[in-house]
Motif scaffolding. Structure first.
Motif, PDB file in Angstrom:
ATOM      1  N   PRO A 195       0.491  -1.510  -0.076  1.00 21.68           N
ATOM      2  CA  PRO A 195       0.032   0.125   0.258  1.00 21.68           C
ATOM      3  C   PRO A 195       0.774   1.039  -0.204  1.00 21.68           C
ATOM      4  N   ILE A 196       1.480   1.102   0.630  1.00 21.78           N
ATOM      5  CA  ILE A 196       2.568   2.594   0.825  1.00 21.78           C
ATOM      6  C   ILE A 196       3.347   3.056  -1.106  1.00 21.78           C
ATOM      7  N   LEU A 197       3.801   1.387  -1.172  1.00 19.50           N
ATOM      8  CA  LEU A 197       4.231   1.955  -2.919  1.00 19.50           C
ATOM      9  C   LEU A 197       2.682   2.794  -3.537  1.00 19.50           C
ATOM     10  N   LYS A 198       2.057   2.190  -3.469  1.00 19.03           N
ATOM     11  CA  LYS A 198       0.616   2.179  -4.245  1.00 19.03           C
ATOM     12  C   LYS A 198       0.826   4.062  -4.490  1.00 19.03           C
ATOM     13  N   LEU A 199       1.028   4.409  -2.683  1.00 19.89           N
ATOM     14  CA  LEU A 199       0.123   5.980  -2.509  1.00 19.89           C
ATOM     15  C   LEU A 199       1.572   6.939  -3.317  1.00 19.89           C
ATOM     16  N   TRP A 200       2.810   6.058  -3.036  1.00 18.75           N
ATOM     17  CA  TRP A 200       3.943   6.862  -3.717  1.00 18.75           C
ATOM     18  C   TRP A 200       3.734   6.954  -5.295  1.00 18.75           C
ATOM     19  N   TRP A 201       3.161   5.607  -5.689  1.00 17.62           N
ATOM     20  CA  TRP A 201       2.757   5.826  -7.181  1.00 17.62           C
ATOM     21  C   TRP A 201       1.749   6.596  -7.757  1.00 17.62           C
ATOM     22  N   THR A 202       0.429   6.353  -7.172  1.00 24.12           N
ATOM     23  CA  THR A 202      -0.698   7.166  -7.008  1.00 24.12           C
ATOM     24  C   THR A 202       0.001   8.977  -6.626  1.00 24.12           C
ATOM     25  N   SER A 203       0.516   9.185  -6.395  1.00 22.35           N
ATOM     26  CA  SER A 203       0.749  10.838  -5.284  1.00 22.35           C
ATOM     27  C   SER A 203       1.680  10.910  -6.828  1.00 22.35           C
ATOM     28  N   THR A 204       3.095  10.509  -7.654  1.00 14.97           N
ATOM     29  CA  THR A 204       3.989  10.953  -8.051  1.00 14.97           C
ATOM     30  C   THR A 204       3.092  11.526  -9.940  1.00 14.97           C
ATOM     31  N   ARG A 205       1.791  10.034 -10.266  1.00 16.37           N
ATOM     32  CA  ARG A 205       0.892  10.062 -11.372  1.00 16.37           C
ATOM     33  C   ARG A 205       0.677  11.314 -11.144  1.00 16.37           C
ATOM     34  N   LYS A 206      -0.315  10.959 -10.636  1.00 17.17           N
ATOM     35  CA  LYS A 206      -1.075  12.864 -10.929  1.00 17.17           C
ATOM     36  C   LYS A 206      -0.801  14.268 -10.680  1.00 17.17           C
ATOM     37  N   GLN A 207       1.012  13.946  -9.808  1.00 13.80           N
ATOM     38  CA  GLN A 207       1.762  14.930 -10.115  1.00 13.80           C
ATOM     39  C   GLN A 207       2.455  15.190 -11.644  1.00 13.80           C
ATOM     40  N   LEU A 208       2.098  14.447 -11.993  1.00 19.00           N
ATOM     41  CA  LEU A 208       3.126  14.123 -13.477  1.00 19.00           C
ATOM     42  C   LEU A 208       1.883  14.105 -14.746  1.00 19.00           C
ATOM     43  N   GLU A 209       0.547  13.743 -13.847  1.00 20.79           N
ATOM     44  CA  GLU A 209      -0.693  14.889 -15.124  1.00 20.79           C
ATOM     45  C   GLU A 209      -0.822  16.137 -14.407  1.00 20.79           C
ATOM     46  N   LYS A 210      -0.873  16.510 -13.597  1.00 20.45           N
ATOM     47  CA  LYS A 210      -1.304  17.951 -13.763  1.00 20.45           C
ATOM     48  C   LYS A 210       0.018  18.615 -14.171  1.00 20.45           C
ATOM     49  N   GLN A 211       0.990  18.515 -13.770  1.00 19.43           N
ATOM     50  CA  GLN A 211       2.234  18.876 -14.967  1.00 19.43           C
ATOM     51  C   GLN A 211       2.602  19.025 -16.963  1.00 19.43           C
TER      52      GLN A 211
END
Length: 458
Positions: A195-211
């Protein structure tokens, strides 16, 4: 018993360090610092076990400052039997006094850094050992069950960080190999299992999508603005060239046509210069040339020049009012060229977006903040183009309000973005605010520039 509140804080700090998108080398360095602080030790090292072992550590010397270890020593520590036992066993191992004869060989690696006691554990991820944590104290110390419990509670999180570091390495290696069979399709199952890795992946993906969305918006704005601002000058150039090639002109007509061509050329050249300035600011390691200057004299020179320009423009008929609440010999230590560019760009914007027959005011004050003197330059103008909620977007590159484009006001929307970068470079702050006026169609735009009276050496 361990303190659950402290343990939770340690866990939160570690997760925060891992979730934040970063280079995982720096993340592991950060993790050693967190563990040193939270577990109250003088030395913390993380050794990643891979084809090319990597070492991250924090060492605090007797004066409470960070110290360094030669990498050759760290590379040999992993070869010692004691550390190999940690690698091959899930149990923690501890040494209360390295001066004991049976640890003679191991103590050679630690004598220079004054570590006298050690506590070690291995880290695992998905059933595979991927690292070793070593904690140390500068004095002989009997490690308690509480110390060991605290270490056990963080090994899983550190194991995940070690794994992410290795994933980073795999990505780097695979990205340069055309025949790679590596695929992102391997990731989802891994996410579901941690779950922690999933949280990291989701957070990173959202930032990339915003960028990505921001990039698309900037590109769209850039194409729209460049098309709008270059169309008329190019048409004038084309028309002028056609006329010169096909018609006999009188001296007066020729002078008129040449003046039109020069005006069109200047408009295109100004656009080109802005683009090149923006490119320079975004791609260079900028610096400043620190010199003392008389602020009042600089401001008078700049404002007198703009008063003259505005008086020549009968269409807008703007008045520039200044109020200098500083000593006439007030000195400011900064980069003269950067500050001049900032002030000229702000005055140019004020003139372009002010309503005709209005007054632009420039006020200068001095304030003290924690014994540091600050210079506050406030520029105000009355406008009908900034009465919206997105005034903060005015600092974004290639941003222009549709009403500004429809009104035919020249510009490509990079001036304030350049100003923002220059202000940051000279360690200042800038902000914009839109205030209502008695006329609901108009607003008061307040630009506040805060500058340190002297730049710090950093």
């Amino acid at each position: 018993m361990s303190n659950s509140s402290t343990d939770n804080n340690t866990e939160k700090s570690l997760i925060k360090a891992i979730v934040a998108p970063s280079d995982y080398g720096r993340t592991l360095d950060k993790i050693t610092q967190i563990l040193s602080k939270e577990l109250l030790v003088d030395f913390c090292a993380i050794i990643i076990i891979s084809n090319h072992s990597k070492y991250f550590y924090t060492l605090i010397n007797s004066k409470g400052k960070y110290a360094t270890i030669h990498e050759s020593k760290l590379s040999k520590i992993i070869q010692t039997p004691w550390v190999q036992e940690i690698k091959n066993n899930s149990k923690l191992k501890s040494i209360s006094d390295l001066s004991n004869k049976k640890y003679q060989k191991l103590s050679l690696f630690f004598e220079d850094i004054k570590v006298q006691s050690l506590l070690g554990a291995r880290t695992d991820f998905k059933g595979e050992t991927n690292g070793i944590i070593l904690l140390g104290k500068s004095n002989s110390y009997q490690w308690s069950s509480q110390d060991k419990t605290k270490l056990k509670e963080v090994v899983n999180i550190v194991g995940m960080a070690c794994h992410l570091s290795q994933v980073d390495e795999i990505f780097d290696e695979k990205s340069v190999t055309k025949e790679s069979s590596f695929s992102l399709s391997d990731i989802p199952q891994l996410l579901e299992e941690n779950p922690i890795l999933k949280l990291w992946w989701t957070s990173t993906r959202k930032q990339l999508e915003k960028q990505l969305e921001w990039n698309r918006k900037v590109i769209y704005n850039m194409i729209t603005i460049m098309s709008d601002q270059t169309r008329n000058p190019l048409a004038i150039l084309k028309m002028g060239i056609t006329v010169l090639l096909t018609r006999e002109l009188s001296p007066e007509e020729l002078a008129t046509r040449i003046a039109m061509l020069e005006d069109a050329w200047h408009k295109l050249n100004n656009i080109n210069e802005k683009i090149l300035q923006l490119k320079y600011l975004k791609s260079q390691d900028l610096c400043y040339n620190l010199v003392p200057l008389n602020l009042t004299k600089l401001l008078i020179d700049i404002t007198d020049s703009y008063r003259e320009k505005w008086q020549e423009n009968c269409k807008n008929n703007l008045t520039l009012k200044t109020n200098f609440n500083i000593e006439s010999e007030e000195s400011l230590s900064t980069d003269v060229q950067h500050l001049t560019n900032i002030l000229e760009e702000l005055l140019t914007n004020a003139s372009k977006f002010s309503i005709p027959n209005s007054t632009v005011t420039l006020e200068v004050n001095k304030e003290n903040d924690n014994n540091d003197s600050l210079i506050i330059i406030t520029l105000c103008n009355i406008s009908e183009y900034g009465c919206r909620n997105n005034i903060s977007e005015f600092f974004e590159p290639f941003y222009r309000e549709q009403i500004v484009i429809d009104s035919g006001i020249p510009g490509i929307g990079v001036g304030l973005n350049i100003v923002k970068d220059l202000v940051k470079l000279i360690q200042g702050k800038i902000s914009l605010e839109s205030l209502p006026t008695e006329n609901p169609k108009h607003c008061k735009i307040v630009c506040r520039l805060v500058l340190p009276q002297s730049l710090s050496s950093s």
